[in-house]
Design a protein around this motif. Structure first.
Motif, PDB file in Angstrom:
ATOM      1  N   LYS A  86       0.834  -1.206   0.000  1.00  0.00           N
ATOM      2  CA  LYS A  86       0.000   0.000   0.000  1.00  0.00           C
ATOM      3  C   LYS A  86       0.866   1.254   0.000  1.00  0.00           C
ATOM      4  O   LYS A  86       0.430   2.315  -0.431  1.00  0.00           O
ATOM      5  N   LYS A  87       2.087   1.136   0.500  1.00  0.00           N
ATOM      6  CA  LYS A  87       3.017   2.263   0.457  1.00  0.00           C
ATOM      7  C   LYS A  87       3.738   2.232  -0.878  1.00  0.00           C
ATOM      8  O   LYS A  87       4.327   1.215  -1.253  1.00  0.00           O
ATOM      9  N   LYS A  88       3.712   3.335  -1.612  1.00  0.00           N
ATOM     10  CA  LYS A  88       4.193   3.362  -2.986  1.00  0.00           C
ATOM     11  C   LYS A  88       5.648   2.954  -3.140  1.00  0.00           C
ATOM     12  O   LYS A  88       6.041   2.437  -4.182  1.00  0.00           O
ATOM     13  N   SER A  89       6.470   3.186  -2.128  1.00  0.00           N
ATOM     14  CA  SER A  89       7.896   2.892  -2.252  1.00  0.00           C
ATOM     15  C   SER A  89       8.220   1.420  -2.045  1.00  0.00           C
ATOM     16  O   SER A  89       9.364   1.004  -2.215  1.00  0.00           O
ATOM     17  N   VAL A  90       7.216   0.605  -1.698  1.00  0.00           N
ATOM     18  CA  VAL A  90       7.452  -0.806  -1.414  1.00  0.00           C
ATOM     19  C   VAL A  90       7.187  -1.646  -2.662  1.00  0.00           C
ATOM     20  O   VAL A  90       6.143  -1.513  -3.295  1.00  0.00           O
ATOM     21  N   THR A  91       8.127  -2.508  -3.015  1.00  0.00           N
ATOM     22  CA  THR A  91       7.982  -3.404  -4.157  1.00  0.00           C
ATOM     23  C   THR A  91       7.881  -4.839  -3.662  1.00  0.00           C
ATOM     24  O   THR A  91       8.690  -5.270  -2.830  1.00  0.00           O
ATOM     25  N   VAL A  92       6.894  -5.570  -4.162  1.00  0.00           N
ATOM     26  CA  VAL A  92       6.661  -6.944  -3.749  1.00  0.00           C
ATOM     27  C   VAL A  92       7.045  -7.894  -4.884  1.00  0.00           C
ATOM     28  O   VAL A  92       6.685  -7.664  -6.040  1.00  0.00           O
ATOM     29  N   ASP A  93       7.769  -8.950  -4.554  1.00  0.00           N
ATOM     30  CA  ASP A  93       8.137  -9.969  -5.532  1.00  0.00           C
ATOM     31  C   ASP A  93       7.041 -11.028  -5.564  1.00  0.00           C
ATOM     32  O   ASP A  93       7.053 -11.992  -4.795  1.00  0.00           O
ATOM     33  N   LEU A  94       6.081 -10.859  -6.462  1.00  0.00           N
ATOM     34  CA  LEU A  94       4.946 -11.774  -6.548  1.00  0.00           C
ATOM     35  C   LEU A  94       5.315 -13.116  -7.152  1.00  0.00           C
ATOM     36  O   LEU A  94       4.544 -14.073  -7.047  1.00  0.00           O
ATOM     37  N   THR A  95       6.479 -13.225  -7.779  1.00  0.00           N
ATOM     38  CA  THR A  95       6.883 -14.509  -8.360  1.00  0.00           C
ATOM     39  C   THR A  95       7.181 -15.542  -7.275  1.00  0.00           C
ATOM     40  O   THR A  95       7.331 -16.726  -7.578  1.00  0.00           O
ATOM     41  N   ARG A  96       7.269 -15.105  -6.033  1.00  0.00           N
ATOM     42  CA  ARG A  96       7.420 -16.044  -4.923  1.00  0.00           C
ATOM     43  C   ARG A  96       6.156 -16.882  -4.755  1.00  0.00           C
ATOM     44  O   ARG A  96       6.199 -17.987  -4.219  1.00  0.00           O
ATOM     45  N   TYR A  97       5.018 -16.330  -5.197  1.00  0.00           N
ATOM     46  CA  TYR A  97       3.726 -16.965  -4.967  1.00  0.00           C
ATOM     47  C   TYR A  97       3.026 -17.425  -6.246  1.00  0.00           C
ATOM     48  O   TYR A  97       2.255 -18.386  -6.219  1.00  0.00           O
ATOM     49  N   ILE A  98       3.245 -16.718  -7.349  1.00  0.00           N
ATOM     50  CA  ILE A  98       2.438 -16.894  -8.557  1.00  0.00           C
ATOM     51  C   ILE A  98       3.341 -17.226  -9.738  1.00  0.00           C
ATOM     52  O   ILE A  98       4.362 -16.567  -9.953  1.00  0.00           O
ATOM     53  N   ILE A  99       2.919 -18.225 -10.542  1.00  0.00           N
ATOM     54  CA  ILE A  99       3.677 -18.561 -11.751  1.00  0.00           C
ATOM     55  C   ILE A  99       2.849 -18.350 -13.012  1.00  0.00           C
ATOM     56  O   ILE A  99       3.409 -18.248 -14.102  1.00  0.00           O
ATOM     57  N   ASP A 100       1.513 -18.288 -12.895  1.00  0.00           N
ATOM     58  CA  ASP A 100       0.674 -18.067 -14.067  1.00  0.00           C
ATOM     59  C   ASP A 100       0.884 -16.642 -14.592  1.00  0.00           C
ATOM     60  O   ASP A 100       0.753 -15.667 -13.850  1.00  0.00           O
ATOM     61  N   PHE A 101       1.193 -16.524 -15.878  1.00  0.00           N
ATOM     62  CA  PHE A 101       1.532 -15.222 -16.459  1.00  0.00           C
ATOM     63  C   PHE A 101       0.397 -14.217 -16.317  1.00  0.00           C
ATOM     64  O   PHE A 101       0.617 -13.059 -15.951  1.00  0.00           O
ATOM     65  N   ASN A 102      -0.828 -14.630 -16.619  1.00  0.00           N
ATOM     66  CA  ASN A 102      -1.958 -13.700 -16.576  1.00  0.00           C
ATOM     67  C   ASN A 102      -2.285 -13.252 -15.157  1.00  0.00           C
ATOM     68  O   ASN A 102      -2.540 -12.066 -14.904  1.00  0.00           O
ATOM     69  N   LEU A 103      -2.280 -14.183 -14.218  1.00  0.00           N
ATOM     70  CA  LEU A 103      -2.538 -13.827 -12.823  1.00  0.00           C
ATOM     71  C   LEU A 103      -1.431 -12.933 -12.282  1.00  0.00           C
ATOM     72  O   LEU A 103      -1.693 -11.981 -11.531  1.00  0.00           O
ATOM     73  N   LEU A 104      -0.197 -13.219 -12.669  1.00  0.00           N
ATOM     74  CA  LEU A 104       0.924 -12.397 -12.230  1.00  0.00           C
ATOM     75  C   LEU A 104       0.785 -10.972 -12.761  1.00  0.00           C
ATOM     76  O   LEU A 104       0.973  -9.991 -12.020  1.00  0.00           O
ATOM     77  N   LYS A 105       0.423 -10.838 -14.031  1.00  0.00           N
ATOM     78  CA  LYS A 105       0.254  -9.517 -14.639  1.00  0.00           C
ATOM     79  C   LYS A 105      -0.867  -8.743 -13.950  1.00  0.00           C
ATOM     80  O   LYS A 105      -0.721  -7.554 -13.639  1.00  0.00           O
ATOM     81  N   TYR A 106      -1.980  -9.410 -13.710  1.00  0.00           N
ATOM     82  CA  TYR A 106      -3.109  -8.778 -13.027  1.00  0.00           C
ATOM     83  C   TYR A 106      -2.713  -8.344 -11.613  1.00  0.00           C
ATOM     84  O   TYR A 106      -2.998  -7.213 -11.182  1.00  0.00           O
ATOM     85  N   SER A 107      -2.048  -9.230 -10.870  1.00  0.00           N
ATOM     86  CA  SER A 107      -1.704  -8.954  -9.479  1.00  0.00           C
ATOM     87  C   SER A 107      -0.702  -7.804  -9.369  1.00  0.00           C
ATOM     88  O   SER A 107      -0.815  -6.945  -8.488  1.00  0.00           O
ATOM     89  N   LYS A 112       0.188  -2.149  -7.859  1.00  0.00           N
ATOM     90  CA  LYS A 112       0.742  -0.860  -8.262  1.00  0.00           C
ATOM     91  C   LYS A 112      -0.325   0.225  -8.244  1.00  0.00           C
ATOM     92  O   LYS A 112      -0.104   1.340  -7.749  1.00  0.00           O
ATOM     93  N   GLU A 113      -1.506  -0.069  -8.768  1.00  0.00           N
ATOM     94  CA  GLU A 113      -2.564   0.931  -8.859  1.00  0.00           C
ATOM     95  C   GLU A 113      -3.193   1.240  -7.499  1.00  0.00           C
ATOM     96  O   GLU A 113      -3.719   2.333  -7.297  1.00  0.00           O
ATOM     97  N   GLU A 114      -3.129   0.305  -6.585  1.00  0.00           N
ATOM     98  CA  GLU A 114      -3.751   0.515  -5.278  1.00  0.00           C
ATOM     99  C   GLU A 114      -2.811   1.126  -4.239  1.00  0.00           C
ATOM    100  O   GLU A 114      -3.225   1.419  -3.118  1.00  0.00           O
ATOM    101  N   ALA A 115      -1.541   1.317  -4.614  1.00  0.00           N
ATOM    102  CA  ALA A 115      -0.591   1.928  -3.683  1.00  0.00           C
ATOM    103  C   ALA A 115      -0.895   3.420  -3.541  1.00  0.00           C
ATOM    104  O   ALA A 115      -1.073   4.121  -4.522  1.00  0.00           O
ATOM    105  N   TYR A 116      -0.992   3.900  -2.307  1.00  0.00           N
ATOM    106  CA  TYR A 116      -1.323   5.314  -2.094  1.00  0.00           C
ATOM    107  C   TYR A 116      -0.615   5.887  -0.871  1.00  0.00           C
ATOM    108  O   TYR A 116      -1.099   6.826  -0.218  1.00  0.00           O
ATOM    109  N   ASN A 117       0.542   5.343  -0.551  1.00  0.00           N
ATOM    110  CA  ASN A 117       1.387   5.852   0.535  1.00  0.00           C
ATOM    111  C   ASN A 117       0.763   5.727   1.913  1.00  0.00           C
ATOM    112  O   ASN A 117       1.077   6.486   2.808  1.00  0.00           O
TER     113      ASN A 117
END
Length: 217
Positions: A86-107, A112-117
């Protein structure tokens, strides 16, 4: 010139002292606990998870009840990471959890869009529901989320977990919560399909419709 016995003892004492100093330096800052086992500093609340890189199933070809603990650990880690993001400066490595390309892209787009500091200061998580199916595990996790302005809200997240050649991965996930944690992306996701089908992200027509609705190019 030969050293006296006292001189040899003095030189040996100095050498041993240097070895002790070097060994202490190699151990780093970790201090032993009461059992003698080295301990490491605890991870600050709200920080992004980094370990383990993957959660493994008990069997490489199927899921079973015994996989639920690992699946719960993984889903809770993803849940906490999503709040940290939720904090814009934080980056999450979703590949730890997700391998499906479409789900990864959506997530990735969603986080990114929901981050608001906003800074999430504490998250309390409990298991609301769990089910074992032939091809997937279903989990509903409930969270009480506290933020840096003193407020808190409740939310639940649904997760589907599947076995990918022995590795547990998230096949789908989505949130439903109160006004403070309401996700427009998850609302549109659920309108297209509920989090109940572990192979839905492999349906091109469904994925195209969802991506068009949420604005993913």
């Amino acid at each position: 010139m030969r050293l006296s016995r006292a001189g040899r003892y003095a030189r040996l004492a100095i050498l041993l002292a240097l070895i002790v100093v070097m060994c202490v330096g190699c151990k780093g800052s970790a201090a032993p606990d009461e059992t003698g086992t080295p301990t490491t500093p605890s991870t600050p609340e709200g920080s992004v998870s980094t370990e383990p890189r993957a959660w493994m199933a008990l069997d490489s070809t199927r899921l079973q009840q015994g996989d639920m603990d690992k699946a719960t650990e993984m889903c809770e880690s993803l849940m906490r990471d999503s709040y940290a993001a939720k904090k814009k400066s934080v980056t999450v490595d979703l590949t730890r959890y997700i391998i499906d390309f479409n789900l990864l892209k959506y997530s990735q787009f969603k986080l990114k869009e929901e981050a608001y500091n906003q800074v999430i200061t504490r998250v309390e998580v409990s298991v609301a529901k769990e089910e074992v199916h032939d091809t997937y595990l279903y989990l509903k996790l409930a969270a009480r989320v506290y933020n840096d302005i003193g407020g808190h809200d409740g939310e639940t997240m649904d997760f589907l977990v599947k076995n990918a050649d022995g590795r547990l991965v998230v096949a789908d996930w989505g949130a439903m919560g109160g006004p403070a944690t309401f996700s427009e992306f998850d609302f549109m996701h659920r309108r297209q399909w509920p989090v109940t089908n572990p192979t839905i992200w492999e349906d091109p027509a469904k994925v195209k419709a969802l991506f068009a609705e949420v604005g993913i190019q």
